[in-house]
Design a protein around this motif. Structure first.
Motif, PDB file in Angstrom:
ATOM      1  N   MET A   1     -25.652   6.191 -27.848  1.00  0.00           N
ATOM      2  CA  MET A   1     -25.718   5.935 -25.975  1.00  0.00           C
ATOM      3  C   MET A   1     -24.100   5.882 -25.659  1.00  0.00           C
ATOM      4  O   MET A   1     -23.559   4.975 -25.876  1.00  0.00           O
ATOM      5  CB  MET A   1     -26.577   4.661 -25.962  1.00  0.00           C
ATOM      6  N   THR A   2     -24.298   6.450 -24.484  1.00  0.00           N
ATOM      7  CA  THR A   2     -22.963   6.503 -23.672  1.00  0.00           C
ATOM      8  C   THR A   2     -23.396   5.980 -22.310  1.00  0.00           C
ATOM      9  O   THR A   2     -24.381   5.980 -21.789  1.00  0.00           O
ATOM     10  CB  THR A   2     -22.182   7.593 -23.533  1.00  0.00           C
ATOM     11  N   ARG A   3     -22.282   5.540 -21.358  1.00  0.00           N
ATOM     12  CA  ARG A   3     -22.383   4.752 -20.262  1.00  0.00           C
ATOM     13  C   ARG A   3     -21.090   5.229 -19.370  1.00  0.00           C
ATOM     14  O   ARG A   3     -20.134   5.287 -19.873  1.00  0.00           O
ATOM     15  CB  ARG A   3     -22.494   3.585 -20.283  1.00  0.00           C
ATOM     16  N   LYS A   4     -21.419   5.686 -18.298  1.00  0.00           N
ATOM     17  CA  LYS A   4     -20.313   6.068 -17.394  1.00  0.00           C
ATOM     18  C   LYS A   4     -19.809   4.908 -16.618  1.00  0.00           C
ATOM     19  O   LYS A   4     -20.742   4.310 -15.785  1.00  0.00           O
ATOM     20  CB  LYS A   4     -20.650   7.335 -16.242  1.00  0.00           C
ATOM     21  N   ILE A   5     -18.722   4.728 -16.500  1.00  0.00           N
ATOM     22  CA  ILE A   5     -18.121   3.691 -15.582  1.00  0.00           C
ATOM     23  C   ILE A   5     -16.922   4.244 -14.829  1.00  0.00           C
ATOM     24  O   ILE A   5     -16.064   4.903 -15.418  1.00  0.00           O
ATOM     25  CB  ILE A   5     -17.574   2.440 -16.545  1.00  0.00           C
ATOM     26  N   LYS A   6     -16.833   3.762 -13.664  1.00  0.00           N
ATOM     27  CA  LYS A   6     -15.753   4.048 -12.791  1.00  0.00           C
ATOM     28  C   LYS A   6     -14.398   2.907 -12.885  1.00  0.00           C
ATOM     29  O   LYS A   6     -14.915   1.758 -12.318  1.00  0.00           O
ATOM     30  CB  LYS A   6     -16.256   4.353 -11.428  1.00  0.00           C
ATOM     31  N   LEU A   7     -13.663   3.481 -13.201  1.00  0.00           N
ATOM     32  CA  LEU A   7     -12.593   2.661 -13.230  1.00  0.00           C
ATOM     33  C   LEU A   7     -11.267   2.568 -12.285  1.00  0.00           C
ATOM     34  O   LEU A   7     -10.862   3.736 -11.952  1.00  0.00           O
ATOM     35  CB  LEU A   7     -11.632   2.838 -14.815  1.00  0.00           C
ATOM     36  N   THR A   8     -11.018   1.473 -11.425  1.00  0.00           N
ATOM     37  CA  THR A   8     -10.082   1.591 -10.442  1.00  0.00           C
ATOM     38  C   THR A   8      -8.916   1.188 -11.372  1.00  0.00           C
ATOM     39  O   THR A   8      -8.654   0.821 -12.498  1.00  0.00           O
ATOM     40  CB  THR A   8     -10.577   0.446  -9.516  1.00  0.00           C
ATOM     41  N   ASP A  49     -10.151   5.827 -10.176  1.00  0.00           N
ATOM     42  CA  ASP A  49     -11.276   6.004  -9.685  1.00  0.00           C
ATOM     43  C   ASP A  49     -12.222   7.284 -10.028  1.00  0.00           C
ATOM     44  O   ASP A  49     -12.568   7.912  -9.056  1.00  0.00           O
ATOM     45  CB  ASP A  49     -10.921   6.095  -7.803  1.00  0.00           C
ATOM     46  N   LYS A  50     -11.992   7.461 -11.257  1.00  0.00           N
ATOM     47  CA  LYS A  50     -12.950   8.568 -11.788  1.00  0.00           C
ATOM     48  C   LYS A  50     -13.794   7.888 -12.883  1.00  0.00           C
ATOM     49  O   LYS A  50     -13.527   6.753 -13.597  1.00  0.00           O
ATOM     50  CB  LYS A  50     -11.946   9.677 -12.640  1.00  0.00           C
ATOM     51  N   ARG A  51     -14.874   8.449 -12.921  1.00  0.00           N
ATOM     52  CA  ARG A  51     -15.948   8.088 -13.852  1.00  0.00           C
ATOM     53  C   ARG A  51     -15.502   8.521 -15.249  1.00  0.00           C
ATOM     54  O   ARG A  51     -15.270   9.742 -15.629  1.00  0.00           O
ATOM     55  CB  ARG A  51     -17.429   8.431 -13.468  1.00  0.00           C
ATOM     56  N   ALA A  52     -15.940   7.772 -16.335  1.00  0.00           N
ATOM     57  CA  ALA A  52     -15.716   7.904 -17.655  1.00  0.00           C
ATOM     58  C   ALA A  52     -16.637   7.651 -18.613  1.00  0.00           C
ATOM     59  O   ALA A  52     -17.448   6.428 -18.252  1.00  0.00           O
ATOM     60  CB  ALA A  52     -14.088   7.552 -18.169  1.00  0.00           C
ATOM     61  N   SER A  53     -17.063   8.204 -19.269  1.00  0.00           N
ATOM     62  CA  SER A  53     -18.189   7.989 -20.487  1.00  0.00           C
ATOM     63  C   SER A  53     -17.448   6.901 -21.585  1.00  0.00           C
ATOM     64  O   SER A  53     -16.471   7.468 -22.312  1.00  0.00           O
ATOM     65  CB  SER A  53     -18.774   9.162 -20.938  1.00  0.00           C
ATOM     66  N   PHE A  54     -18.184   5.965 -22.104  1.00  0.00           N
ATOM     67  CA  PHE A  54     -17.743   5.279 -22.787  1.00  0.00           C
ATOM     68  C   PHE A  54     -18.996   4.796 -23.895  1.00  0.00           C
ATOM     69  O   PHE A  54     -20.127   4.740 -23.289  1.00  0.00           O
ATOM     70  CB  PHE A  54     -17.405   3.731 -22.472  1.00  0.00           C
ATOM     71  N   SER A  55     -18.635   4.881 -25.237  1.00  0.00           N
ATOM     72  CA  SER A  55     -19.772   4.495 -26.100  1.00  0.00           C
ATOM     73  C   SER A  55     -20.156   3.032 -26.026  1.00  0.00           C
ATOM     74  O   SER A  55     -19.215   2.144 -25.403  1.00  0.00           O
ATOM     75  CB  SER A  55     -19.400   4.802 -27.465  1.00  0.00           C
ATOM     76  N   ALA A  56     -21.282   2.831 -26.595  1.00  0.00           N
ATOM     77  CA  ALA A  56     -21.909   1.388 -26.698  1.00  0.00           C
ATOM     78  C   ALA A  56     -20.828   0.381 -27.306  1.00  0.00           C
ATOM     79  O   ALA A  56     -20.472  -0.802 -27.105  1.00  0.00           O
ATOM     80  CB  ALA A  56     -23.163   1.195 -27.394  1.00  0.00           C
ATOM     81  N   GLU A  57     -20.133   1.026 -28.509  1.00  0.00           N
ATOM     82  CA  GLU A  57     -19.223   0.285 -29.194  1.00  0.00           C
ATOM     83  C   GLU A  57     -17.794  -0.098 -28.501  1.00  0.00           C
ATOM     84  O   GLU A  57     -17.217  -1.065 -28.303  1.00  0.00           O
ATOM     85  CB  GLU A  57     -18.669   1.128 -30.560  1.00  0.00           C
TER      86      GLU A  57
END
Length: 91
Positions: A1-8, A49-57
C-alpha cells in the motif's frame, strides 16, 4: 500500500529534523539504518510542493519520528504547530 503526500519546504525540513536523530540513535545502537537512511535521501531529493508516494512502512516511520520531535518540543515548552501540521498530513 502506498500513499501520496504533498511535501512543502517546511514539512520536508520537519521530517528531516525528526528522522536525523532516529537515524543516528539506531546507528549508535548498531541497528540497521538502511530504511531511515533511504527515507532521508528520498525526502531530501524531492522538490518542494510535489506529491510523492510513500509506503505504509515509511509513513509509520515518519509519524513516529515527527511525534517524538513534537513531544520533545512540548516537554521543553516550545512551539509545535508546524510538527502538528505535519502529523495531520501523514494521517
Amino acid at each position: 500500500m502506498t500513499r501520496k503526500i504533498k511535501l512543502t519546504r517546511a514539512n520536508k525540513s520537519i521530517l528531516l529534523k525528526a528522522l536525523a536523530p532516529y537515524y543516528y540513535r539506531e546507528r549508535a545502537l548498531g541497528h540497521s539504518t538502511e530504511k531511515p537512511g533511504r527515507l532521508i535521501l528520498k525526502i531530501n531529493a524531492l522538490p518542494a510542493d510535489k506529491r510523492a508516494s510513500f509506503s505504509a512502512e515509511e509513513i509509520h516511520l515518519m509519524r513516529t519520528t515527527v511525534n517524538q520531535l513534537r513531544n520533545e518540543r512540548l516537554a521543553k515548552g516550545q512551539y509545535t504547530d508546524a510538527a502538528d501540521d505535519m502529523l495531520l498530513k501523514l494521517f
